[in-house]
Motif scaffolding. Sequence first.
Motif, PDB file in Angstrom:
ATOM      1  N   TYR A   9       0.862  -1.173   0.000  1.00  0.00           N
ATOM      2  CA  TYR A   9       0.000   0.000   0.000  1.00  0.00           C
ATOM      3  C   TYR A   9       0.898   1.222   0.000  1.00  0.00           C
ATOM      4  CZ  TYR A   9      -4.045   2.801   1.467  1.00  0.00           C
ATOM      5  OH  TYR A   9      -5.066   3.713   1.551  1.00  0.00           O
ATOM      6  N   ARG A  10       0.893   1.994  -1.104  1.00  0.00           N
ATOM      7  CA  ARG A  10       1.862   3.073  -1.259  1.00  0.00           C
ATOM      8  C   ARG A  10       1.215   4.273  -1.953  1.00  0.00           C
ATOM      9  NH1 ARG A  10       2.589  -1.026  -4.294  1.00  0.00           N
ATOM     10  NH2 ARG A  10       2.387  -0.923  -6.511  1.00  0.00           N
ATOM     11  N   PRO A  11       1.883   5.429  -1.930  1.00  0.00           N
ATOM     12  CA  PRO A  11       1.356   6.606  -2.635  1.00  0.00           C
ATOM     13  C   PRO A  11       1.381   6.403  -4.152  1.00  0.00           C
ATOM     14  CG  PRO A  11       3.058   7.243  -1.071  1.00  0.00           C
ATOM     15  CD  PRO A  11       3.066   5.758  -1.138  1.00  0.00           C
ATOM     16  N   VAL A  12       0.302   6.822  -4.804  1.00  0.00           N
ATOM     17  CA  VAL A  12       0.158   6.700  -6.253  1.00  0.00           C
ATOM     18  C   VAL A  12      -0.553   7.957  -6.756  1.00  0.00           C
ATOM     19  CG1 VAL A  12      -0.899   5.364  -8.120  1.00  0.00           C
ATOM     20  CG2 VAL A  12      -0.027   4.189  -6.126  1.00  0.00           C
ATOM     21  N   VAL A  13      -0.203   8.431  -7.942  1.00  0.00           N
ATOM     22  CA  VAL A  13      -0.882   9.559  -8.576  1.00  0.00           C
ATOM     23  C   VAL A  13      -1.884   9.009  -9.584  1.00  0.00           C
ATOM     24  CG1 VAL A  13      -0.606  11.575 -10.059  1.00  0.00           C
ATOM     25  CG2 VAL A  13       1.073  11.096  -8.282  1.00  0.00           C
ATOM     26  N   PHE A  14      -3.140   9.426  -9.451  1.00  0.00           N
ATOM     27  CA  PHE A  14      -4.173   9.097 -10.426  1.00  0.00           C
ATOM     28  C   PHE A  14      -4.387  10.319 -11.295  1.00  0.00           C
ATOM     29  CE2 PHE A  14      -4.989   5.867  -7.279  1.00  0.00           C
ATOM     30  CZ  PHE A  14      -5.338   4.778  -8.044  1.00  0.00           C
ATOM     31  N   ARG A  15      -4.343  10.125 -12.636  1.00  0.00           N
ATOM     32  CA  ARG A  15      -4.471  11.246 -13.569  1.00  0.00           C
ATOM     33  C   ARG A  15      -5.603  10.966 -14.552  1.00  0.00           C
ATOM     34  NH1 ARG A  15       0.752  13.547 -16.314  1.00  0.00           N
ATOM     35  NH2 ARG A  15       1.356  11.520 -15.552  1.00  0.00           N
ATOM     36  N   LEU A  21      -7.022  16.430 -14.533  1.00  0.00           N
ATOM     37  CA  LEU A  21      -6.945  16.431 -13.075  1.00  0.00           C
ATOM     38  C   LEU A  21      -6.018  15.316 -12.613  1.00  0.00           C
ATOM     39  CD1 LEU A  21      -8.125  17.399 -10.284  1.00  0.00           C
ATOM     40  CD2 LEU A  21      -9.734  15.517 -10.528  1.00  0.00           C
ATOM     41  N   ALA A  22      -5.154  15.615 -11.666  1.00  0.00           N
ATOM     42  CA  ALA A  22      -4.272  14.607 -11.073  1.00  0.00           C
ATOM     43  C   ALA A  22      -4.304  14.785  -9.568  1.00  0.00           C
ATOM     44  CB  ALA A  22      -2.856  14.758 -11.600  1.00  0.00           C
ATOM     45  N   ILE A  46      -1.261   6.270 -12.499  1.00  0.00           N
ATOM     46  CA  ILE A  46      -2.326   5.430 -13.020  1.00  0.00           C
ATOM     47  C   ILE A  46      -3.259   6.342 -13.813  1.00  0.00           C
ATOM     48  CG2 ILE A  46      -4.228   3.857 -12.456  1.00  0.00           C
ATOM     49  CD1 ILE A  46      -1.554   2.771 -11.541  1.00  0.00           C
ATOM     50  N   GLY A  47      -3.486   6.048 -15.074  1.00  0.00           N
ATOM     51  CA  GLY A  47      -4.395   6.837 -15.902  1.00  0.00           C
ATOM     52  C   GLY A  47      -5.820   6.329 -15.767  1.00  0.00           C
ATOM     53  N   VAL A  48      -6.762   7.236 -15.543  1.00  0.00           N
ATOM     54  CA  VAL A  48      -8.177   6.880 -15.453  1.00  0.00           C
ATOM     55  C   VAL A  48      -8.930   7.564 -16.588  1.00  0.00           C
ATOM     56  CG1 VAL A  48      -8.174   6.417 -12.982  1.00  0.00           C
ATOM     57  CG2 VAL A  48      -8.608   8.726 -13.780  1.00  0.00           C
TER      58      VAL A  48
END
Length: 83
Positions: A9-15, A21-22, A46-48
Amino acid sequence: MQPGIHPEYRPVVFRDKAGGLAFLTRSTATGTQTVEWEDGRTYPVIGVEISSAGHPFYTGRSRVLDTAGRVERFQRRYGTARR
């Protein structure tokens, strides 16, 4: 929690791919790309496809569907069911 059976479980950027928006959050998801965040650290990205930045409900671009009008139009066109 038992050690060794849970994913990291770690920090992740969702874009958001469309809205731009990120946001940084914690997740077990993994990504192959990385980005340098505002704090100077590098995080996986991680691209959404859709987020609140581009979703019509949150942006105010949603359309109101006239369901009552559709039902009335259907009944006028095809009549009521005969038994």
